[in-house]
Design a protein around this motif. Structure first.
Motif, PDB file in Angstrom:
ATOM      1  N   CYS A 174       0.839  -1.118  -0.047  1.00 35.08           N
ATOM      2  CA  CYS A 174       0.008   0.094   0.088  1.00 35.08           C
ATOM      3  C   CYS A 174       0.877   1.629   0.411  1.00 35.08           C
ATOM      4  O   CYS A 174       0.274   2.086   0.217  1.00 35.08           O
ATOM      5  N   GLY A 175       2.305   0.784  -0.253  1.00 35.78           N
ATOM      6  CA  GLY A 175       2.969   1.995  -0.218  1.00 35.78           C
ATOM      7  C   GLY A 175       3.568   2.961   0.851  1.00 35.78           C
ATOM      8  O   GLY A 175       3.802   4.332   0.760  1.00 35.78           O
ATOM      9  N   PHE A 176       3.683   2.340   1.783  1.00 30.76           N
ATOM     10  CA  PHE A 176       3.797   2.482   3.145  1.00 30.76           C
ATOM     11  C   PHE A 176       4.921   2.741   3.727  1.00 30.76           C
ATOM     12  O   PHE A 176       5.549   3.373   4.613  1.00 30.76           O
ATOM     13  N   GLN A 177       6.219   2.537   2.637  1.00 31.23           N
ATOM     14  CA  GLN A 177       7.389   1.804   3.326  1.00 31.23           C
ATOM     15  C   GLN A 177       7.467   1.171   3.890  1.00 31.23           C
ATOM     16  O   GLN A 177       8.351  -0.163   3.832  1.00 31.23           O
ATOM     17  N   ASP A 178       7.435   0.880   5.420  1.00 30.15           N
ATOM     18  CA  ASP A 178       7.867   0.527   6.331  1.00 30.15           C
ATOM     19  C   ASP A 178       6.076   0.247   7.066  1.00 30.15           C
ATOM     20  O   ASP A 178       5.419   1.069   7.161  1.00 30.15           O
ATOM     21  N   GLY A 179       6.102  -0.857   8.594  1.00 31.14           N
ATOM     22  CA  GLY A 179       5.089  -1.095   9.119  1.00 31.14           C
ATOM     23  C   GLY A 179       4.239   0.182  10.054  1.00 31.14           C
ATOM     24  O   GLY A 179       3.663   0.303  10.498  1.00 31.14           O
ATOM     25  N   GLU A 180       5.344   1.112   9.928  1.00 33.89           N
ATOM     26  CA  GLU A 180       5.296   1.622  11.218  1.00 33.89           C
ATOM     27  C   GLU A 180       5.164   3.109  10.859  1.00 33.89           C
ATOM     28  O   GLU A 180       3.917   3.593  11.729  1.00 33.89           O
ATOM     29  N   ARG A 181       5.454   3.658   9.596  1.00 35.31           N
ATOM     30  CA  ARG A 181       4.693   4.845   8.956  1.00 35.31           C
ATOM     31  C   ARG A 181       2.890   4.472   8.645  1.00 35.31           C
ATOM     32  O   ARG A 181       2.329   5.142   8.596  1.00 35.31           O
ATOM     33  N   MET A 182       2.922   2.805   8.397  1.00 35.19           N
ATOM     34  CA  MET A 182       1.827   2.787   8.346  1.00 35.19           C
ATOM     35  C   MET A 182       0.577   2.309   9.846  1.00 35.19           C
ATOM     36  O   MET A 182      -0.453   2.946   9.857  1.00 35.19           O
ATOM     37  N   ARG A 183       1.377   2.134  10.917  1.00 40.45           N
ATOM     38  CA  ARG A 183       0.671   2.227  11.884  1.00 40.45           C
ATOM     39  C   ARG A 183       0.673   3.595  12.378  1.00 40.45           C
ATOM     40  O   ARG A 183      -0.558   4.089  13.129  1.00 40.45           O
ATOM     41  N   ARG A 184       1.372   4.542  12.218  1.00 40.87           N
ATOM     42  CA  ARG A 184       0.997   6.006  12.256  1.00 40.87           C
ATOM     43  C   ARG A 184      -0.353   6.679  11.468  1.00 40.87           C
ATOM     44  O   ARG A 184      -0.628   7.087  12.187  1.00 40.87           O
ATOM     45  N   ALA A 185      -0.072   6.347  10.610  1.00 41.86           N
ATOM     46  CA  ALA A 185      -1.162   6.481   9.710  1.00 41.86           C
ATOM     47  C   ALA A 185      -2.529   6.076   9.721  1.00 41.86           C
ATOM     48  O   ALA A 185      -3.497   6.379  10.007  1.00 41.86           O
ATOM     49  N   PHE A 186      -2.446   4.699  10.524  1.00 43.80           N
ATOM     50  CA  PHE A 186      -3.725   3.792  10.485  1.00 43.80           C
ATOM     51  C   PHE A 186      -4.138   4.954  12.383  1.00 43.80           C
ATOM     52  O   PHE A 186      -5.447   4.806  12.305  1.00 43.80           O
ATOM     53  N   MET A 187      -2.902   4.995  12.637  1.00 42.25           N
ATOM     54  CA  MET A 187      -3.692   5.612  14.305  1.00 42.25           C
ATOM     55  C   MET A 187      -4.331   7.553  13.983  1.00 42.25           C
ATOM     56  O   MET A 187      -5.127   7.906  14.471  1.00 42.25           O
ATOM     57  N   ARG A 188      -3.890   7.757  12.789  1.00 42.26           N
ATOM     58  CA  ARG A 188      -4.798   9.137  12.756  1.00 42.26           C
ATOM     59  C   ARG A 188      -5.732   8.985  11.883  1.00 42.26           C
ATOM     60  O   ARG A 188      -6.603  10.350  12.667  1.00 42.26           O
ATOM     61  N   VAL A 189      -6.149   8.466  11.153  1.00 43.76           N
ATOM     62  CA  VAL A 189      -6.830   7.877  10.173  1.00 43.76           C
ATOM     63  C   VAL A 189      -8.130   7.021  10.886  1.00 43.76           C
ATOM     64  O   VAL A 189      -9.362   7.834  11.077  1.00 43.76           O
ATOM     65  N   VAL A 190      -8.155   6.266  11.202  1.00 44.34           N
ATOM     66  CA  VAL A 190      -9.035   5.568  11.865  1.00 44.34           C
ATOM     67  C   VAL A 190      -8.699   5.183  13.514  1.00 44.34           C
ATOM     68  O   VAL A 190      -9.256   4.642  14.619  1.00 44.34           O
ATOM     69  N   LYS A 191      -7.545   5.959  14.059  1.00 45.31           N
ATOM     70  CA  LYS A 191      -7.464   6.047  15.678  1.00 45.31           C
ATOM     71  C   LYS A 191      -7.363   4.492  15.984  1.00 45.31           C
ATOM     72  O   LYS A 191      -8.497   3.625  17.562  1.00 45.31           O
TER      73      LYS A 191
END
Length: 321
Positions: free
Chosen positions: A291-308
């Motif tokens: 999904c283009g996040f590069q790594d799991g940590e970037r995706m985790r931070r994005a999830f917390m921002r978008v879907v809490k």
């Protein structure tokens, strides 16, 4: 028979309520803490049989019967009929009088619109189904509407989001009344989480984009982003796809969608990741890469921002495979 010490829970309904808005919390209060904890009743303006949004009607008592009786918890059920109920002066007068006798006043889903019309939510934080949040905010400006929470407690007034959120709210009230153990026992019985992670934004991101872009001017762009989700996408890339200068594109996009282009791309990436987490068994790291996040940590931070919530929490809660 209920104990003389049982807490009275009154469910208020009207024609065309959502059956699950009623039956979910009603099930919780009927069985939580054993037969002596709560005494439940369902009332309507005149009593008798009330039609729901299903083939099953429900039997009710008249609201008049309870105008002189102490009430522990008053819960207004939601449904399409809420809009008519919120304009019914006699119904609202009865509801206001019942609310004045209740220790705790609550709503499920669009029941918040009825509470707002009765003035119960003035100056308070409140939530309703995400489809009705704009209506609640526009028609009742004294209410501080919050879009994302599953439920909101403001003093002795509780409001919950769409439909099944009424169960979450009821479990929280059981915990407040009877303790955490009683709430956990009830949650296990219902095979539902005691505390649901995230908010109702988990379910409405794509629909929210469509609602904001009613003319569909950026539909093709969003489809292009989804088709190139593995790549790094810049504002310049998006502007080129739309045949606009980066500056003009960024301004026009933000005006239309209510968020900058970069935030929109992040939300689309998160939505794609949610689909993979729910429908496949591939690893979180692979989902992040796909999904283009590069790594799991970037995706985790994005999830917390978008879907809490975190990707792992979302995966464990919504996985369908």
């Amino acid at each position: 028979m209920p104990s003389i010490h049982a807490k009275t829970v009154l469910f208020v309904v009207y024609p065309n309520v959502v059956l699950l808005d009623l039956s979910g919390p009603l099930q919780v209060f009927t069985h939580a803490g054993g037969s002596e904890a709560y005494e439940t009743h369902v009332v309507s303006l005149e009593g008798g049989q009330i039609e729901t949004n299903t083939v099953l009607p429900i039997e009710t008592e008249p609201m008049q019967n309870w105008l002189g009786t102490p009430i522990h918890t008053l819960i207004v059920v939601g449904g399409d009929g809420a809009f008519d109920a919120s304009k019914d002066g006699i119904f609202l007068d009865h509801l206001t009088r019942l609310a004045s006798r209740a220790q705790r006043v609550c709503s499920v889903c669009s029941g918040a619109i009825v509470l707002a019309a009765a003035g119960v939510l003035d100056g308070r934080r409140a939530v309703t189904h995400w489809e009705d949040c704009d209506y609640l905010a526009a028609h009742f400006p004294k209410v501080q509407v919050e879009v994302d929470p599953i439920f909101v407690k403001d003093g002795t007034v509780w409001t919950s989001a769409g439909i099944t959120a009424g169960i979450d709210m009821a479990l929280a009230m059981i915990e407040e009344d009877l303790g955490k153990n009683a709430a956990i026992v009830m949650a296990r019985s219902l095979v539902t989480p005691m505390v649901r992670s995230g908010g109702q934004s988990q379910f409405s991101a794509e629909l929210d984009r469509q609602a904001k872009d009613t003319e569909g001017r950026f539909d093709a762009l969003h489809a292009w982003v989804r088709g190139h989700i593995q790549q790094q996408i810049t504002v310049e890339d998006m502007a080129k796809e739309c045949g606009m200068s980066p500056r003009n594109f960024s301004r026009r996009y933000t005006q239309t969608m209510g968020v900058p282009p970069a935030k929109a791309v992040e939300a689309i990436r998160v939505n794609a990741a949610r689909d993979l987490l729910a429908t496949t068994s591939i690893s979180i790291q692979t989902v992040a890469s796909d999904c283009g996040f590069q790594d799991g940590e970037r995706m985790r931070r994005a999830f917390m921002r978008v879907v809490k919530t975190t990707p792992s929490q979302y995966h464990s809660q919504f996985q369908m495979v």
